[in-house]
Design a protein around this motif. Structure first.
Motif, PDB file in Angstrom:
ATOM      1  N   ASP A  46      -8.379   2.948  -1.109  1.00 21.03           N
ATOM      2  CA  ASP A  46      -6.976   2.821  -1.524  1.00 21.03           C
ATOM      3  C   ASP A  46      -6.142   2.106  -0.451  1.00 21.03           C
ATOM      4  O   ASP A  46      -5.382   1.179  -0.757  1.00 21.03           O
ATOM      5  CB  ASP A  46      -6.429   4.235  -1.771  1.00 21.03           C
ATOM      6  N   ALA A  48      -7.325   0.258   2.034  1.00 19.21           N
ATOM      7  CA  ALA A  48      -7.840  -1.112   2.226  1.00 19.21           C
ATOM      8  C   ALA A  48      -7.231  -2.052   1.181  1.00 19.21           C
ATOM      9  O   ALA A  48      -6.882  -3.197   1.500  1.00 19.21           O
ATOM     10  CB  ALA A  48      -9.360  -1.115   2.128  1.00 19.21           C
ATOM     11  N   GLN A  49      -7.078  -1.569  -0.034  1.00 16.09           N
ATOM     12  CA  GLN A  49      -6.441  -2.389  -1.078  1.00 16.09           C
ATOM     13  C   GLN A  49      -4.983  -2.680  -0.726  1.00 16.09           C
ATOM     14  O   GLN A  49      -4.506  -3.802  -0.895  1.00 16.09           O
ATOM     15  CB  GLN A  49      -6.526  -1.671  -2.425  1.00 16.09           C
ATOM     16  N   ASP A  50      -4.304  -1.663  -0.194  1.00 16.46           N
ATOM     17  CA  ASP A  50      -2.902  -1.856   0.224  1.00 16.46           C
ATOM     18  C   ASP A  50      -2.793  -2.892   1.340  1.00 16.46           C
ATOM     19  O   ASP A  50      -1.818  -3.626   1.413  1.00 16.46           O
ATOM     20  CB  ASP A  50      -2.296  -0.524   0.691  1.00 16.46           C
TER      21      ASP A  50
ATOM     22  N   PHE B  62     -14.341  -3.242  -5.939  1.00 19.76           N
ATOM     23  CA  PHE B  62     -13.182  -3.250  -5.040  1.00 19.76           C
ATOM     24  C   PHE B  62     -12.177  -4.335  -5.435  1.00 19.76           C
ATOM     25  O   PHE B  62     -10.986  -4.057  -5.585  1.00 19.76           O
ATOM     26  CB  PHE B  62     -13.650  -3.466  -3.593  1.00 19.76           C
ATOM     27  N   LEU B  66      -8.458  -3.958  -6.974  1.00 18.74           N
ATOM     28  CA  LEU B  66      -7.354  -4.514  -6.181  1.00 18.74           C
ATOM     29  C   LEU B  66      -6.496  -5.439  -7.032  1.00 18.74           C
ATOM     30  O   LEU B  66      -5.262  -5.378  -6.979  1.00 18.74           O
ATOM     31  CB  LEU B  66      -7.935  -5.267  -4.969  1.00 18.74           C
ATOM     32  N   LYS B  69      -4.378  -3.412  -9.291  1.00 19.63           N
ATOM     33  CA  LYS B  69      -3.310  -2.774  -8.528  1.00 19.63           C
ATOM     34  C   LYS B  69      -2.184  -3.771  -8.233  1.00 19.63           C
ATOM     35  O   LYS B  69      -1.003  -3.448  -8.343  1.00 19.63           O
ATOM     36  CB  LYS B  69      -3.883  -2.236  -7.212  1.00 19.63           C
TER      37      LYS B  69
END
Lengths: 191, 151
Positions: A46, A48-50, B62, B66, B69
């Protein structure tokens, strides 16, 4: 392989596919950096995505004063620490609630010497917990420097760039972290 | 070499970051002292465990996650204005209620200021005038109705 400068240029130009290239190049490094501080796969993913979202949104502000990887490390560490602070606040509230609702304290404490009668019976998982508890109890800067050095395998020079500190400061932080861990582990196994 | 000196140099010994002659002295002591050896074995097993921690792999989805998101975040930013309007609705409603109450009070005051007081000296005269007017009108209608029905 594409250079960082080229990748940044494409990102600034909002080139299709540049963001995907950035993620594919650095996702492992960023995820590992987050995981080494957070120790929770879901949280690490989470955060790392941010990190990548922040890079995507603020790539115009990148001034080329440091390497792209250093910048990514900095964002990853800041975000991971912020996340830890938030969860610590939450866990403090829940631990207070637990205290009032139950007498049992299940958290493994480095100073909790009743966890095992014999240190030899402690298995790998428990040893990991002991080490992690000891690392978590270090002051923040020592913890970051030690983690970057031992878990992320960054050189002292790279740590100075990521943390924005002098070489002497980084050396001192890691040295003090090791002394502190030595003291905590000896105390744990002696008692 | 005593046990305290071992304790002070244990991590240095594990990492081989101390002078060679000191390393040799510690090695010799560890062979002789069972307590220090047991302690060393525990500390070395725990301290070097990070070497054995398996490298955690990044989730294969991933990038997909992403991307979702990022899209969701941008969508949220785009719908920021309608969201703001939605958030402002209660404030606007409260404002209208307050304005309504204020207007009501003002109108009420103006009416009470211009209205005839029932305790005024002309009260009976006014009531009489209303009564006679009503009586005449209703009796006129009544007589007209009677006449029409008769026809």
């Amino acid at each position: 392989m594409m250079s960082d400068a080229e990748l940044i240029q494409r990102l600034v130009a909002k080139d299709n596919g540049a963001f995907k290239d950035l993620v594919e190049t650095y996702q492992s490094m960023v995820y590992k950096a987050c995981f080494n501080l957070l120790r929770q796969p879901e949280d690490a993913e989470d955060i790392a995505q941010d990190v990548f979202i922040e890079v995507y949104e603020s790539i115009d502000q990148f001034r080329h004063l440091s390497k792209l990887s250093t910048w990514l490390y900095r964002i990853a560490i800041n975000k991971s620490l912020n996340h830890l602070r938030k969860t610590k606040r939450k866990s403090l509230v829940s631990s207070i609630e637990q205290f009032f609702s139950s007498d049992k304290n299940t958290a493994l404490d480095i100073e909790d010497k009743t966890a095992n009668d014999s240190p030899h019976s402690i298995d790998y998982k428990e040893r990991s917990k002991v080490l992690q508890s000891a690392i978590d109890s270090l002051p923040e800067n020592q913890r970051i420097a030690f983690t970057l050095n031992k878990f992320d395998e960054l050189s002292y020079q790279e740590i100075t760039e990521v943390m924005g500190l002098s070489m002497a400061s980084v050396e001192s932080l890691i040295h003090r972290a090791k002394l502190s861990l030595q003291k905590k582990l000896i105390y744990y196994y002696k008692n | 070499m005593n046990c305290d000196q071992i304790n002070k140099n244990l991590i240095g010994y594990i990492e081989q970051a101390i002078p060679v002659d000191l390393q040799k002295k510690i090695s010799a002591h560890l062979q002789e002292c069972k307590t220090c050896r047991a302690l060393y074995e525990n500390v070395v097993a725990t301290y070097t465990i990070y070497d054995k921690i398996p490298v955690t792999e990044v989730n294969p989805f991933f990038y997909t996650r992403l991307e979702q998101k990022l899209k969701a975040k941008h969508l949220t930013n785009e719908t920021f204005v309608p969201k703001m309007i939605w958030k402002l609705q209660p404030i606007a409603a409260s404002f209208l209620i307050v304005v309504g109450i204020g207007l009501g009070i003002m109108i009420g005051k103006s009416i009470s200021g211009s209205s005839i007081s029932l305790t005024s000296p002309n009260r009976s005269e006014i009531l009489e005038a209303y009564a006679s007017d009503y009586y005449l009108t209703s009796s006129g209608d009544e007589s007209l109705n009677v006449l029409m029905n008769n026809e």
